[in-house]
Design an enzyme around this catalytic site. Structure first.
Site, mmCIF file in Angstrom:
data_model
loop_
_atom_site.group_PDB
_atom_site.id
_atom_site.type_symbol
_atom_site.label_atom_id
_atom_site.label_comp_id
_atom_site.label_asym_id
_atom_site.label_seq_id
_atom_site.Cartn_x
_atom_site.Cartn_y
_atom_site.Cartn_z
ATOM 1 N N SER A 54 -17.501 10.054 13.331
ATOM 2 C CA SER A 54 -16.968 11.166 14.117
ATOM 3 C C SER A 54 -17.533 11.177 15.535
ATOM 4 C CB SER A 54 -17.287 12.500 13.439
ATOM 5 O OG SER A 54 -16.635 12.606 12.197
ATOM 6 N N LYS A 55 -16.805 11.800 16.443
ATOM 7 C CA LYS A 55 -17.280 11.975 17.809
ATOM 8 C C LYS A 55 -18.609 12.729 17.793
ATOM 9 C CE LYS A 55 -12.649 12.622 19.809
ATOM 10 N NZ LYS A 55 -11.817 13.575 20.601
#
Length: 274
Positions: free
Chosen positions: A121-122
Protein backbone atom coordinates in the site's frame (compact mmCIF):
# COMPACT_ATOMS: atom_id res chain seq x y z
CA UNK A 1 -13.32 -12.44 61.08
CA UNK A 2 -11.04 -12.68 58.10
CA UNK A 3 -12.76 -12.66 54.74
CA UNK A 4 -11.44 -15.36 52.46
CA UNK A 5 -10.49 -14.04 49.04
CA UNK A 6 -10.30 -16.74 46.37
CA UNK A 7 -7.00 -16.76 44.46
CA UNK A 8 -7.00 -15.06 41.07
CA UNK A 9 -7.12 -17.49 38.15
CA UNK A 10 -3.78 -18.19 36.52
CA UNK A 11 -3.29 -16.25 33.27
CA UNK A 12 -3.84 -18.25 30.12
CA UNK A 13 -0.69 -18.89 28.05
CA UNK A 14 -0.50 -17.03 24.78
CA UNK A 15 -0.68 -19.08 21.58
CA UNK A 16 2.42 -20.93 20.55
CA UNK A 17 4.08 -20.08 17.24
CA UNK A 18 4.16 -21.11 14.51
CA UNK A 19 0.43 -21.65 14.98
CA UNK A 20 -1.81 -24.03 13.08
CA UNK A 21 -4.87 -22.06 12.05
CA UNK A 22 -8.34 -23.66 11.97
CA UNK A 23 -9.95 -24.25 8.60
CA UNK A 24 -13.44 -23.10 7.70
CA UNK A 25 -16.08 -25.31 9.26
CA UNK A 26 -13.89 -26.66 12.04
CA UNK A 27 -15.07 -26.15 15.64
CA UNK A 28 -12.10 -23.90 16.38
CA UNK A 29 -12.98 -21.61 13.49
CA UNK A 30 -16.07 -20.33 15.27
CA UNK A 31 -14.84 -20.54 18.83
CA UNK A 32 -13.05 -17.88 20.80
CA UNK A 33 -12.44 -20.07 23.82
CA UNK A 34 -9.08 -19.98 25.54
CA UNK A 35 -8.50 -16.35 24.64
CA UNK A 36 -6.03 -14.15 26.47
CA UNK A 37 -7.58 -11.00 27.94
CA UNK A 38 -6.94 -7.29 28.47
CA UNK A 39 -6.28 -6.55 24.81
CA UNK A 40 -6.48 -2.77 24.96
CA UNK A 41 -3.49 -2.27 27.21
CA UNK A 42 -1.72 -5.57 26.64
CA UNK A 43 -2.68 -6.86 30.09
CA UNK A 44 -0.46 -7.77 33.04
CA UNK A 45 2.16 -10.25 32.04
CA UNK A 46 1.23 -9.90 28.36
CA UNK A 47 3.57 -7.14 27.26
CA UNK A 48 6.04 -8.50 24.74
CA UNK A 49 9.41 -6.82 24.45
CA UNK A 50 9.27 -3.66 22.38
CA UNK A 51 10.30 -3.92 18.75
CA UNK A 52 13.83 -3.37 17.67
CA UNK A 53 14.34 -0.42 15.36
CA UNK A 54 13.45 -1.72 11.91
CA UNK A 55 16.85 -1.28 10.36
CA UNK A 56 18.85 -4.02 8.74
CA UNK A 57 22.60 -3.91 8.18
CA UNK A 58 24.33 -2.99 4.97
CA UNK A 59 23.32 -0.95 1.94
CA UNK A 60 23.56 2.73 1.05
CA UNK A 61 21.37 5.46 -0.39
CA UNK A 62 17.88 4.30 0.63
CA UNK A 63 19.24 3.55 4.12
CA UNK A 64 19.51 7.26 4.79
CA UNK A 65 17.24 8.54 7.54
CA UNK A 66 16.93 11.73 5.50
CA UNK A 67 14.99 9.86 2.80
CA UNK A 68 12.44 8.59 5.30
CA UNK A 69 12.28 11.96 7.06
CA UNK A 70 11.30 13.58 3.75
CA UNK A 71 8.50 11.01 3.39
CA UNK A 72 7.31 11.75 6.93
CA UNK A 73 7.19 15.47 6.18
CA UNK A 74 4.97 14.75 3.17
CA UNK A 75 2.70 12.63 5.36
CA UNK A 76 2.43 15.50 7.84
CA UNK A 77 1.52 17.85 5.01
CA UNK A 78 -1.27 15.39 4.07
CA UNK A 79 -2.68 15.55 7.60
CA UNK A 80 -1.06 12.68 9.50
CA UNK A 81 -0.27 14.01 12.98
CA UNK A 82 -0.09 11.15 15.52
CA UNK A 83 3.48 11.24 16.92
CA UNK A 84 3.84 7.47 17.31
CA UNK A 85 2.60 6.83 13.77
CA UNK A 86 4.96 9.41 12.28
CA UNK A 87 7.85 7.92 14.28
CA UNK A 88 7.00 4.41 13.06
CA UNK A 89 6.78 5.53 9.43
CA UNK A 90 10.15 7.20 9.80
CA UNK A 91 11.76 4.16 11.43
CA UNK A 92 10.67 1.37 9.07
CA UNK A 93 12.73 1.07 5.88
CA UNK A 94 10.10 0.60 3.18
CA UNK A 95 12.68 -0.17 0.48
CA UNK A 96 13.53 -3.40 2.32
CA UNK A 97 10.04 -4.72 1.48
CA UNK A 98 10.03 -4.22 -2.31
CA UNK A 99 12.03 -5.74 -5.14
CA UNK A 100 15.47 -4.24 -5.66
CA UNK A 101 14.43 -2.87 -9.05
CA UNK A 102 11.67 -0.83 -7.37
CA UNK A 103 13.71 0.40 -4.39
CA UNK A 104 14.11 3.83 -5.96
CA UNK A 105 10.33 4.31 -5.78
CA UNK A 106 9.97 2.99 -2.23
CA UNK A 107 9.46 6.39 -0.59
CA UNK A 108 7.15 7.82 -3.23
CA UNK A 109 3.48 7.86 -2.33
CA UNK A 110 2.57 4.99 -4.59
CA UNK A 111 1.59 1.35 -4.28
CA UNK A 112 4.06 -1.13 -5.75
CA UNK A 113 3.75 -4.76 -6.90
CA UNK A 114 5.03 -7.43 -4.52
CA UNK A 115 4.12 -10.50 -6.56
CA UNK A 116 1.12 -12.84 -6.83
CA UNK A 117 -1.05 -9.93 -8.09
CA UNK A 118 -0.70 -8.16 -4.72
CA UNK A 119 0.70 -4.73 -3.84
CA UNK A 120 2.32 -2.86 -0.97
CA UNK A 121 0.00 0.00 0.00
CA UNK A 122 0.95 3.65 -0.42
CA UNK A 123 2.75 5.11 2.61
CA UNK A 124 -0.10 7.61 3.00
CA UNK A 125 -2.67 4.79 3.15
CA UNK A 126 -0.64 2.80 5.69
CA UNK A 127 -0.16 5.92 7.84
CA UNK A 128 -3.86 6.84 7.56
CA UNK A 129 -5.10 3.40 8.64
CA UNK A 130 -2.58 3.02 11.46
CA UNK A 131 -3.42 6.52 12.70
CA UNK A 132 -7.11 5.61 12.75
CA UNK A 133 -6.52 2.67 15.11
CA UNK A 134 -4.25 4.83 17.29
CA UNK A 135 -6.63 7.80 17.35
CA UNK A 136 -7.23 9.17 20.83
CA UNK A 137 -4.51 7.01 22.39
CA UNK A 138 -1.13 8.19 23.57
CA UNK A 139 0.00 4.82 24.93
CA UNK A 140 0.98 1.81 22.85
CA UNK A 141 -1.91 -0.42 21.77
CA UNK A 142 -2.26 -3.94 23.14
CA UNK A 143 -2.72 -6.82 20.69
CA UNK A 144 -3.43 -5.96 17.06
CA UNK A 145 -4.64 -8.30 14.33
CA UNK A 146 -3.64 -7.58 10.73
CA UNK A 147 -5.49 -9.29 7.89
CA UNK A 148 -3.24 -9.61 4.85
CA UNK A 149 0.45 -9.59 5.75
CA UNK A 150 1.57 -9.02 2.17
CA UNK A 151 5.30 -8.27 2.14
CA UNK A 152 5.33 -7.49 5.90
CA UNK A 153 5.76 -3.70 5.72
CA UNK A 154 2.60 -2.70 7.56
CA UNK A 155 3.23 -5.36 10.21
CA UNK A 156 6.62 -3.74 10.85
CA UNK A 157 4.95 -0.34 11.23
CA UNK A 158 2.33 -1.82 13.57
CA UNK A 159 5.09 -3.35 15.71
CA UNK A 160 6.11 0.17 16.74
CA UNK A 161 2.64 1.24 17.92
CA UNK A 162 1.40 -1.98 19.57
CA UNK A 163 2.62 -4.52 22.09
CA UNK A 164 1.87 -7.54 19.89
CA UNK A 165 0.98 -7.99 16.23
CA UNK A 166 -0.74 -11.09 14.88
CA UNK A 167 -0.68 -10.94 11.09
CA UNK A 168 -2.35 -13.44 8.75
CA UNK A 169 -1.61 -14.11 5.08
CA UNK A 170 -3.54 -16.54 2.87
CA UNK A 171 -0.96 -16.77 0.07
CA UNK A 172 1.90 -19.09 0.97
CA UNK A 173 4.36 -17.26 -1.30
CA UNK A 174 3.73 -13.91 0.37
CA UNK A 175 3.76 -15.44 3.84
CA UNK A 176 7.25 -16.76 3.15
CA UNK A 177 8.35 -13.47 1.57
CA UNK A 178 7.18 -11.53 4.62
CA UNK A 179 9.08 -13.93 6.87
CA UNK A 180 12.28 -13.31 4.90
CA UNK A 181 11.72 -9.55 4.82
CA UNK A 182 11.08 -9.30 8.57
CA UNK A 183 13.75 -11.75 9.78
CA UNK A 184 16.65 -9.23 9.82
CA UNK A 185 14.65 -6.79 11.96
CA UNK A 186 14.16 -9.27 14.85
CA UNK A 187 10.72 -7.92 15.75
CA UNK A 188 9.93 -10.14 18.73
CA UNK A 189 6.36 -8.84 19.01
CA UNK A 190 5.27 -9.81 15.46
CA UNK A 191 3.69 -13.24 14.91
CA UNK A 192 3.31 -14.40 11.30
CA UNK A 193 0.39 -16.72 10.55
CA UNK A 194 -0.50 -18.61 7.38
CA UNK A 195 -4.23 -19.09 7.03
CA UNK A 196 -7.62 -17.76 6.03
CA UNK A 197 -7.77 -14.17 7.23
CA UNK A 198 -11.55 -14.03 6.91
CA UNK A 199 -11.70 -16.26 9.99
CA UNK A 200 -9.45 -13.94 11.99
CA UNK A 201 -7.40 -15.58 14.74
CA UNK A 202 -9.62 -16.39 17.70
CA UNK A 203 -6.77 -17.77 19.80
CA UNK A 204 -5.29 -14.29 20.14
CA UNK A 205 -8.56 -12.42 20.73
CA UNK A 206 -9.77 -10.03 21.98
CA UNK A 207 -7.85 -7.41 19.98
CA UNK A 208 -7.39 -3.75 20.70
CA UNK A 209 -7.49 -3.16 16.96
CA UNK A 210 -7.96 -5.05 13.71
CA UNK A 211 -6.69 -3.70 10.41
CA UNK A 212 -7.27 -5.25 6.98
CA UNK A 213 -5.36 -4.83 3.73
CA UNK A 214 -8.06 -6.32 1.48
CA UNK A 215 -11.68 -5.37 0.92
CA UNK A 216 -14.81 -7.49 0.58
CA UNK A 217 -18.54 -7.00 0.23
CA UNK A 218 -18.86 -6.74 3.99
CA UNK A 219 -16.82 -6.93 7.19
CA UNK A 220 -16.60 -10.58 8.32
CA UNK A 221 -18.54 -11.22 11.52
CA UNK A 222 -15.54 -13.10 12.97
CA UNK A 223 -13.50 -9.89 12.99
CA UNK A 224 -16.14 -7.95 14.90
CA UNK A 225 -16.53 -10.84 17.37
CA UNK A 226 -12.78 -10.93 18.02
CA UNK A 227 -12.54 -7.16 18.55
CA UNK A 228 -12.32 -6.12 22.20
CA UNK A 229 -14.91 -3.82 23.73
CA UNK A 230 -13.35 -0.39 23.33
CA UNK A 231 -11.43 -1.59 20.28
CA UNK A 232 -11.47 -0.33 16.70
CA UNK A 233 -11.50 -2.11 13.36
CA UNK A 234 -10.35 -0.39 10.15
CA UNK A 235 -10.88 -2.08 6.79
CA UNK A 236 -11.91 -1.39 3.21
CA UNK A 237 -15.39 -2.62 2.28
CA UNK A 238 -17.96 -2.11 -0.46
CA UNK A 239 -20.69 0.35 0.48
CA UNK A 240 -24.29 0.62 -0.73
CA UNK A 241 -23.16 2.74 -3.68
CA UNK A 242 -20.98 -0.15 -4.87
CA UNK A 243 -17.72 1.67 -4.21
CA UNK A 244 -14.94 0.53 -1.92
CA UNK A 245 -14.57 2.81 1.08
CA UNK A 246 -12.56 2.78 4.26
CA UNK A 247 -14.84 1.65 7.10
CA UNK A 248 -14.23 2.16 10.81
CA UNK A 249 -16.00 -0.04 13.36
CA UNK A 250 -15.91 0.96 17.02
CA UNK A 251 -17.05 -1.71 19.48
CA UNK A 252 -18.54 -0.38 22.71
CA UNK A 253 -20.45 -1.88 25.60
CA UNK A 254 -23.60 -0.45 24.02
CA UNK A 255 -23.00 -1.98 20.59
CA UNK A 256 -21.12 -1.50 17.34
CA UNK A 257 -20.79 1.78 15.49
CA UNK A 258 -19.92 1.97 11.77
CA UNK A 259 -18.33 5.00 10.12
CA UNK A 260 -17.75 5.21 6.37
CA UNK A 261 -14.77 7.30 5.30
CA UNK A 262 -13.06 8.06 2.00
CA UNK A 263 -13.02 5.92 -1.13
CA UNK A 264 -10.05 3.55 -1.42
CA UNK A 265 -8.84 0.81 -3.73
CA UNK A 266 -7.60 -2.43 -2.20
CA UNK A 267 -7.19 -5.94 -3.57
CA UNK A 268 -10.26 -8.20 -3.08
CA UNK A 269 -10.75 -10.03 0.20
CA UNK A 270 -10.79 -13.77 -0.44
CA UNK A 271 -11.33 -16.85 1.70
CA UNK A 272 -9.21 -19.97 1.85
CA UNK A 273 -5.47 -20.34 1.30
CA UNK A 274 -3.37 -20.68 -1.81
Amino acid sequence: MKRHTPPAPAPRPRPGFPARLPTAGSPAASSSGGQPRSALAGGPGRAAPGPAVASSPGGVGMDSQAVRSAMVRRLQAQGVSHPAVLAAMGAVERHRFVDTALAGQAYEDTSLPIGLAQTISKPSVVARMVELICQGRSERLGRVLEIGTGCGYQAAVLSHVSREVYTIERLRGLHEKARENLRPFRLSNVHLLFGDGMLGFAQGAPYAAIIAAAGGEDIPAAWVEQLAVGGRLVAPAHTVAGRQNLVVIDKTAAGVQHTVLEAVHFVPLKSGVA
